[in-house]
Design a protein around this motif. Structure first.
Motif, PDB file in Angstrom:
ATOM      1  N   UNK A   1       0.719  -1.090  -0.125  1.00  0.00           N
ATOM      2  CA  UNK A   1       0.126   0.032  -0.078  1.00  0.00           C
ATOM      3  C   UNK A   1       0.882   1.069   0.059  1.00  0.00           C
ATOM      4  N   UNK A   2       0.263   2.625  -0.257  1.00  0.00           N
ATOM      5  CA  UNK A   2       0.927   3.600  -0.245  1.00  0.00           C
ATOM      6  C   UNK A   2       0.746   4.120   1.258  1.00  0.00           C
ATOM      7  N   UNK A   3       1.841   4.891   1.857  1.00  0.00           N
ATOM      8  CA  UNK A   3       1.508   5.852   2.946  1.00  0.00           C
ATOM      9  C   UNK A   3       1.326   7.074   2.642  1.00  0.00           C
ATOM     10  N   UNK A   4       0.832   7.971   3.421  1.00  0.00           N
ATOM     11  CA  UNK A   4       0.402   9.116   3.574  1.00  0.00           C
ATOM     12  C   UNK A   4       1.649  10.298   3.341  1.00  0.00           C
ATOM     13  N   UNK A   5       1.518  11.358   2.460  1.00  0.00           N
ATOM     14  CA  UNK A   5       2.248  12.309   2.254  1.00  0.00           C
ATOM     15  C   UNK A   5       1.960  13.686   2.543  1.00  0.00           C
ATOM     16  N   UNK A   6       0.546  13.868   2.396  1.00  0.00           N
ATOM     17  CA  UNK A   6       0.210  15.405   2.675  1.00  0.00           C
ATOM     18  C   UNK A   6      -1.265  15.361   2.965  1.00  0.00           C
ATOM     19  N   UNK A   7      -1.650  15.704   4.086  1.00  0.00           N
ATOM     20  CA  UNK A   7      -3.146  15.923   4.321  1.00  0.00           C
ATOM     21  C   UNK A   7      -3.441  16.457   5.376  1.00  0.00           C
ATOM     22  N   UNK A   8      -4.842  16.745   5.660  1.00  0.00           N
ATOM     23  CA  UNK A   8      -5.274  17.402   6.817  1.00  0.00           C
ATOM     24  C   UNK A   8      -5.531  16.575   8.016  1.00  0.00           C
ATOM     25  N   UNK A   9      -5.229  17.045   9.227  1.00  0.00           N
ATOM     26  CA  UNK A   9      -5.336  16.229  10.304  1.00  0.00           C
ATOM     27  C   UNK A   9      -6.837  15.992  10.455  1.00  0.00           C
ATOM     28  N   UNK A  10      -7.334  14.896  10.799  1.00  0.00           N
ATOM     29  CA  UNK A  10      -8.930  14.487  11.060  1.00  0.00           C
ATOM     30  C   UNK A  10      -9.208  14.851  12.607  1.00  0.00           C
ATOM     31  N   UNK A  11      -8.292  14.711  13.417  1.00  0.00           N
ATOM     32  CA  UNK A  11      -8.438  14.616  14.720  1.00  0.00           C
ATOM     33  C   UNK A  11      -8.379  13.021  15.150  1.00  0.00           C
ATOM     34  N   UNK A  12      -8.396  12.206  14.477  1.00  0.00           N
ATOM     35  CA  UNK A  12      -8.229  10.767  14.801  1.00  0.00           C
ATOM     36  C   UNK A  12      -6.688  10.526  15.045  1.00  0.00           C
ATOM     37  N   UNK A  13      -6.317   9.563  15.580  1.00  0.00           N
ATOM     38  CA  UNK A  13      -4.842   9.407  15.889  1.00  0.00           C
ATOM     39  C   UNK A  13      -3.955   9.267  14.735  1.00  0.00           C
ATOM     40  N   UNK A  14      -2.739   9.598  14.804  1.00  0.00           N
ATOM     41  CA  UNK A  14      -1.940   9.539  13.608  1.00  0.00           C
ATOM     42  C   UNK A  14      -0.932   8.415  13.857  1.00  0.00           C
TER      43      UNK A  14
END
Lengths: 416, 416, 416, 416
Positions: free
Chosen positions: D95-108
């Protein structure tokens, strides 16, 4: 939550400087400790304002009431504590508090009433035009509470809050002493520019096996108990007392350094990493009001050393030195805990200072009335000791939790 | 730690059934709530044993003392609470407690003394040969504490512990009501085999906008306040009262179901997932002593439904039904909270029962003396309401924490 | 914090429905448990979507990777887990994960990648005009996050989050089984209107001593493992399977009740009062997504009983009945834990429903595409079992912490 | 639980020195922060072993993978992080991992694999006859875990654990910077006996308003980034680099002091008393591995002062000095945070030392192989900065929770 220690042994506190009283709840003392009210009172007496002539002139008996968590089949002794009565309208009702019983494992409630506070005149500090005392929390607490702040003596930020520290710490140290002969003691080693020559760290380095070490520390405790300044170095103590007196007369105050040690500390306590005992102790001591620095073992001096000089050699009977101060990697080694804590000079002085009103108008600030303790370090020792005891106790239970004894979990051994 | 709610709004409790008193510390009430001692006393009076004739015969005034966390410039009103005096040896000292002030954000300490407990004769329960009361914690607590257990009435496991729930819950509901017109109320809907026809869930489904809904719920509260059995369905209440009376005379007890609702619940409260408000509420209500089941919204009935019948339609003005009971995915929707809680019959009965001594010798158990409440559900409502209020309040603060308002963080606006 | 259980044994989770993967950290497993990746995978396979034909059609291998917290001198076996490789730009680097080792007491990190999720077309749900699925968190999460919400399948609110529950629960149950022969199992007892005649509660009531009870439960586990519907009552299971099939074809969904039991539960676990094991279990099970009710022991039926019928007699070999369901006063008695959990019908159906867009415009809602699990209860059992294991494990360590063994705290026994 | 900060913003970590990887979960970042993987990688690169020539020779890319908690409608950018593939038996999936996005308030969730560790030869340290490295946790961890200890490099006690500190701290500082222009930076001010003449504390005392202060600090950051020793005082840096080199050649190590500052700190953060920000920061910094002392503001020097010299004057535009170091009574004043941290010399040296085997047999200890970082202080700065950011962030959310904005809690504004 206003809680010291935890999650297993924890102390919750409530009560502001000039309110009706300070409430304490102590969680997690295992069942079976024989606890006497008088033993807790002993430590509270060491903390008490007015317990020596350098403290604040406020005089409180600080009688501790034990309200829960003890039991004994001997109800007469159990209930031999001070009587409490409440009067509401025409009705009066009362009860006895606890004097001596075994802990049941249930939370221990304690109350110290503030019986001598005067309603006082706080108009200097009240409202938007109230004066801000430099070095105190007056300004930040006013804004963070949107003005709903208790202006009588600083609310929770007062030294009076440490009653809960001492109540909880007393129970912890009594438990640790009963199970491991653990002893904890502090001594003042610096007052303003004056520094002591003899330290507890040096003294405890001489102590031998468990009971002997505890006995030796207890003897030092007794020796210092009579002193005006609780310091091992009596020449220093005399000189410091004189300096404090002169400084008080001059309307000023002094900083101090207090050394605190513990002997017969159970080894192997202190993980996990992010809540290591070092992290907890540095926080618990470094976070006390008026503290500006804390160090363990060799402390800041270690920064100037080489590893070959600082690493403590190990032989089959233990560590041969104590540069580490009782913790390696945040875990107890069984060597004495040795920490030093720097206190800033008491913020309350009578010399004039630049300050503001809460609405930020500039003023030349001078206290309208009375004054307080010119060297807060003088009576801080028992609070430091207490916080150490609380964290040690919690760490002890945390470590026991990881050592399972399946035989402890039986109810009907006769069941097939 | 003996704590309800948290980490932001939390209630710590201490105090066993027959000890000197129950201590409570309430953490995290924001500054600025005008709090009156009498308002808390109102809810404690609903909880009190003896507050109706089906309760236990023990009679306690349960006067609450507020000891910290309030302030008002009007010191006369602030300090107009009951007077407290302690007598230790020859010395007596005292202080006034708080009556009315604004919360400061600092912890609120409260104390309810147990002034009418008799030292009693607990020899039936004491020691290794002490009798075990079926349905009570006597046996497990004896072994888990290695025998260091308070045998007077169950220690913390007593219903008396719920004083702390109610003190903390009262403050929470007063805050929620003042900010959101939130109302919380309970009603008995089953006693043994008898079931009510009218329920609060049906009633609140009719309520309209915020203030009107709160007013309507308050009116129901007043209407039930005079009733012997606090149930919306008065015919059921009368029948249940009669059944309880007959059961008590027969030496037996009865289970019950209590419904509890909240209106004007702030929406959007309740994550994260593993600490969702549903998880917290199901635990807080389901974990109360004597509770054997808890359900929300459609509850167990939802298991028998299809999705098309159970999903609540949504229109621009809100949800059109409330099968979900106020929470979807553990988050509040603004619809009324609706929960039902099943209580087992009171364990204490006077009919003879098979039991053991603590040393596991078999006995035919019969109470040597007195007896208690034949239907614990009758006075449990205010505790359920309180626990809901505590969890709602904590969830409210948790959600606010995620909505940052940078303008709230300013101290010297004039600084460049 | 997104944490199940704790403070001593706790499971932290992260990862949304359609994100790259679900991360889990398990805290507090004592050192010395021999842990195999395959044993955890076994429980994850029970949880997996697509593990039976009534589940969602999404197919994920859900291979668990163990990344920390284990050790063994046999490095070949230790490092025999799946290989992980990352490619960033032109660089690729990799490592082996753990397959088999002893727990060290340090936290156990685990990762389950989501390798089969399709980027999908979520435009139906995106933005202010995105559709709200009735029964889902779409609306509340949109507003509580100010629009910064992951619209792909519900984020954390997805059933996929339960991977962390199962990873943590697996470790807990393996530990409990190794030390106490504890066994935990669930069975479906209701699907829509259909109810099972045989239940696990009845079955385990027949089980004898520790190992035999564990063996018998394990045999039931094996027997159910092959079934399409994991229910002890095979006639019910067949009928339920047929009903679910028909309901799915009709575009609708069904609720269910799952019973979950544990045998050889260590007694004496579960205080303090405000965090009793009953409170924790009722919350952990009642708080799971889609759960509308939870009961223990006699449950709601207890409300209709008298005390003389509900109190469980005690003889020298133990409790003679289990109306209490394994907990009295929130403390384990050693009797089997018996809980029942009501699940609402799956919210996702293909029948049209009244709903709104996130901007509250009214719509007739119908899914643009695919569909999911028509009866969420069918595969929820392993999650319920896992949450019970997590709470039992934490309660076990909490109780051990109160039973001090001073001999566990030695480092240099030869020291004077 | 292995958690930094909290309860609102918290960082959970797992992963030992030579295991497959370090897992991190970051809880409580509010929704709406635009987060880029590269920004976190930037701080991890500062932490990385081998990032300067005085660090340990181990070379790890330490590529961070973001696995959850972000979202963006632009899926291409969101999923542009490194690819992850797992191979298990014959199957490979990825799978691909994340590069750039807005936090959703859910755990990172984040993962840093350890891709270059060698299985190595740890036989010197394995088992009962394994050697104990002086100054390390080898001995205590062996006994506290009953021998189930990872002997490869110290397990969690390794500096590698600080990856989680930096991942979590990066997110916190990015949030704080985006909302308050907060900047955090550290500089080495002592290496062994050498002391710097220029300090960050002096530098930041010159900084003006919010954005200007942040810009000035950022410029210092850039200026130091190229230096071999990250110190503001370049003459000192050069001398220190030379001393470290000589010491390494001699087989020895050196202690150090690091100063860390923060500007544009939001004021009004930090209660309650027992969890004040001072307590938290002193613990978080003082508890880091190898730290022996920590001080704030005037620090230990305050002990030698009078109150009139130490109290910081206040004018309408703010505090006129910063002896307090940014915190009064444990609450932020808006003045720069200034702390100094003393590190002991690296415990690992090649000179021979007295030690024992784990079975307490005495040995002359010498490392069989390689060696590590001669001055741990050199690369500790980013970890100190990270821990400050984590605690500030948590304190910020705690304070916001107490400032209720009722308008934030609306769902159906059109509802009557």
């Amino acid at each position: 939550m206003e809680i010291l220690g935890g999650p297993l042994f924890a102390v919750a506190g409530a009560g502001e400087s000039h309110g009706p009283g300070v409430s304490t709840i102590v969680f997690g003392c295992p069942p079976g400790l024989l606890l006497e009210r008088a033993a807790i009172q002993h430590f509270l007496d060491r903390r008490r304002p007015g317990s020596n002539k350098h403290g604040t002139p406020r005089r409180e008996a600080d009688t501790v009431l034990l309200l829960s968590g003890l039991y004994s089949e001997d109800h007469d002794t159990l209930l031999d504590g001070p009587q409490i009565a409440i009067t509401h309208g025409d009705a009066t009702a009362g009860t006895q508090s606890y004097a001596r019983g075994y802990t049941t494992g249930e939370p221990i409630g304690a109350l110290v009433l503030s019986t001598s506070q005067k309603s006082g005149d706080y108009s200097q500090f009240a409202g938007e035009r109230g004066a801000v005392r430099p070095g105190h929390t007056d300004l930040v607490k006013h804004y963070k509470s949107q003005g709903y702040v208790d202006v009588r003596g600083g609310g929770r930020s007062s030294y009076r809050s440490t009653i809960s520290d001492v109540v909880g710490g007393s129970i912890a140290r009594l438990f640790l002493n009963s199970r491991f002969a653990t002893g904890i003691l502090s001594s003042i080693i610096q007052v303003g520019p004056l520094k002591a020559q003899r330290t507890l760290a040096d003294a405890v380095a001489q102590f031998g096996n468990a009971q002997a070490g505890a006995d030796a520390l207890a003897a030092l405790d007794v020796a210092m108990a009579g002193a005006e300044i609780p310091a091992l170095d009596s020449a220093f103590a005399a000189e410091a007392a004189e300096l404090i007196k002169r400084t008080r007369i001059a309307g000023d105050s002094l900083g101090a350094v207090v050394e605190v040690v513990a002997v017969n500390v159970p080894p192997l306590l202190g993980d996990p990493l992010y809540q290591s005992l070092k992290l907890r102790l540095m926080g618990a001591l470094g976070g006390l009001n008026a503290v500006q620095g804390v160090e363990i073992g060799a402390g800041f001096a270690a920064a100037g050393r080489t590893g070959s000089a600082n690493n403590d050699p190990i032989r089959s009977d233990g560590y041969q030195r104590n540069s580490h101060g009782g913790l390696i990697g945040g875990i107890t080694t069984g060597m004495p805990l040795v920490l030093r804590v720097a206190f800033k000079p008491t913020s309350t002085i009578t010399l004039p200072q630049q300050s503001v009103r809460k609405n930020l108008e500039e003023i030349d600030f001078a206290l309208d009335k009375g004054r307080h303790d010119p060297c807060v370090g003088v009576r801080a020792g028992v609070t430091l000791e207490s916080r150490i005891a609380i964290e040690l106790m919690n760490a002890l239970l945390m470590q026991q939790a990881q050592n399972l004894h399946t035989a402890d979990f039986q109810l009907f051994p006769g069941a097939e």
